[in-house]
Design a protein around this motif. Structure first.
Motif, PDB file in Angstrom:
ATOM      1  N   TYR A 100      -4.989   8.682  27.175  1.00 66.74           N
ATOM      2  CA  TYR A 100      -4.530   9.393  28.372  1.00 66.74           C
ATOM      3  C   TYR A 100      -3.399  10.366  28.036  1.00 66.74           C
ATOM      4  N   LYS A 101      -3.587  11.184  27.025  1.00 67.52           N
ATOM      5  CA  LYS A 101      -2.491  12.064  26.612  1.00 67.52           C
ATOM      6  C   LYS A 101      -2.140  13.091  27.681  1.00 67.52           C
ATOM      7  N   GLN A 102      -3.148  13.633  28.376  1.00 71.22           N
ATOM      8  CA  GLN A 102      -2.828  14.635  29.397  1.00 71.22           C
ATOM      9  C   GLN A 102      -2.095  13.989  30.570  1.00 71.22           C
ATOM     10  N   ILE A 103      -2.548  12.798  30.997  1.00 71.73           N
ATOM     11  CA  ILE A 103      -1.859  12.118  32.089  1.00 71.73           C
ATOM     12  C   ILE A 103      -0.439  11.761  31.667  1.00 71.73           C
ATOM     13  N   ASP A 299      -8.955  11.405  28.330  1.00 68.26           N
ATOM     14  CA  ASP A 299      -9.134  12.745  27.773  1.00 68.26           C
ATOM     15  C   ASP A 299     -10.565  12.953  27.289  1.00 68.26           C
ATOM     16  N   ASN A 300     -11.183  11.932  26.702  1.00 68.93           N
ATOM     17  CA  ASN A 300     -12.572  12.049  26.243  1.00 68.93           C
ATOM     18  C   ASN A 300     -13.528  12.193  27.405  1.00 68.93           C
TER      19      ASN A 300
END
Length: 304
Positions: A100-103, A299-300
């Motif tokens: 969850y890098k964007q979150i 993200d995926n």
């Protein structure tokens, strides 16, 4: 029942979920809302941040500025409303493998966003919240003004072995209360934001460093602990300030009630364009199940 013998518990509860009543909340100085801050991370959220800024310009006419705080270049936000400006922050997200890098990055940006305002009375709203009226709130230092939701934030730590749970949650009060501050609409003075933001960010980073990536990292669990730590008084503005659109009318053609000040959620965005044409138009939004699916993808998942 034994909580009532705990002096800290009694103290926090007395300062938690206080109904907003201007006559009773007369602690000077009292400041109106003069800045609206909208955090927005990722190119896929530019459109809704622009829409939120458009609503703020039209319906919150007494504010002096609207600030979109983002990781994106300012030129990706064309045709900004007159009072709006863009602040681009260069913030690093998690290293290594993380689903969850964007979150995670969106939360880091959010926790710094109020400090980008230039005035003293600052309202921060999520990018999927549209202001339909000017919030009439008088702010005092060391208070935060919000709407509340039901659900214990401490449940986010269920299934975690006790030794991995950060120490500041063990004796915390607010994360264990059923009613909690909802982070989509938060108002406070600049002085209060300057106290809260650094502690909120530190607790957020530390909390999710201890957790597996089997759930999206929420800012609301560390928010509750931060409010405890700094002994911030939490004032409840009622549901009309942060009205959950998809939950209330999703799936059914409906007119937005005239009492709504902040309308949270509501997809597709094209329905909101109809509101801009006429607030009396029936709008058809998707249910809250759809909202949860599209906003908390890994993200995926977003690349599929």
């Amino acid at each position: 029942m034994f909580e009532f013998f705990n002096a800290k518990y009694r103290h926090i509860v007395r300062r938690h979920n206080i109904a907003y009543d201007e006559k009773k909340l007369t602690k000077p100085p009292r400041l109106p809302i003069t800045s609206v801050v909208i955090p927005s991370v990722g190119e896929d959220y530019i459109a809704e941040a622009m829409l939120s800024a458009t609503f703020a310009q039209r319906y919150a006419q007494d504010v002096q500025e609207i600030v979109i705080v983002t990781d994106q270049p300012a030129q990706k936000f064309p045709l900004l409303p007159e009072k709006a400006r863009v602040v681009t922050l260069a913030t690093e997200t998690r290293d290594g493998v993380y689903r969850y890098k964007q979150i995670y990055l969106s939360r880091l940006i959010k926790l710094q966003a109020p400090l980008q305002a230039r005035t003293e009375g600052i309202l921060m709203i999520d990018s999927d919240l549209n202001l339909l009226q000017m919030p009439d709130i008088q702010l005092a230092d060391d208070d935060i003004y919000a709407s509340f939701r039901q659900g214990k934030m401490i449940a986010k730590l269920s299934g975690i072995t006790p030794e991995r749970i950060p120490a500041y949650y063990r004796d915390a009060i607010r994360p264990k209360l059923v009613d909690h501050v909802n982070g989509a609409f938060l108002a406070a003075t600049r002085k209060t934001w300057q106290r809260m933001c650094p502690v909120w960010m530190a607790l957020f980073i530390d909390t999710w460093a201890q957790m597996d990536d089997d759930q999206p990292p929420t800012d609301q669990l560390p928010l509750a602990a931060m409010l405890d730590t700094l002994d911030i008084r939490t004032v409840n503005l009622g549901e009309w300030m942060n009205w959950p659109v998809s939950k209330k009318i999703g799936g059914t053609p409906s007119i937005i009630p005239a009492q709504v000040v902040g309308a949270h959620g509501g997809f597709p965005l094209a329905e909101w364009q109809k509101y801009l044409q006429s607030p009396e138009t029936e709008l058809l939004f998707k249910s809250q199940d759809y909202t949860r699916k599209v906003r908390y993808l890994t993200d995926n998942d977003k690349q599929i």
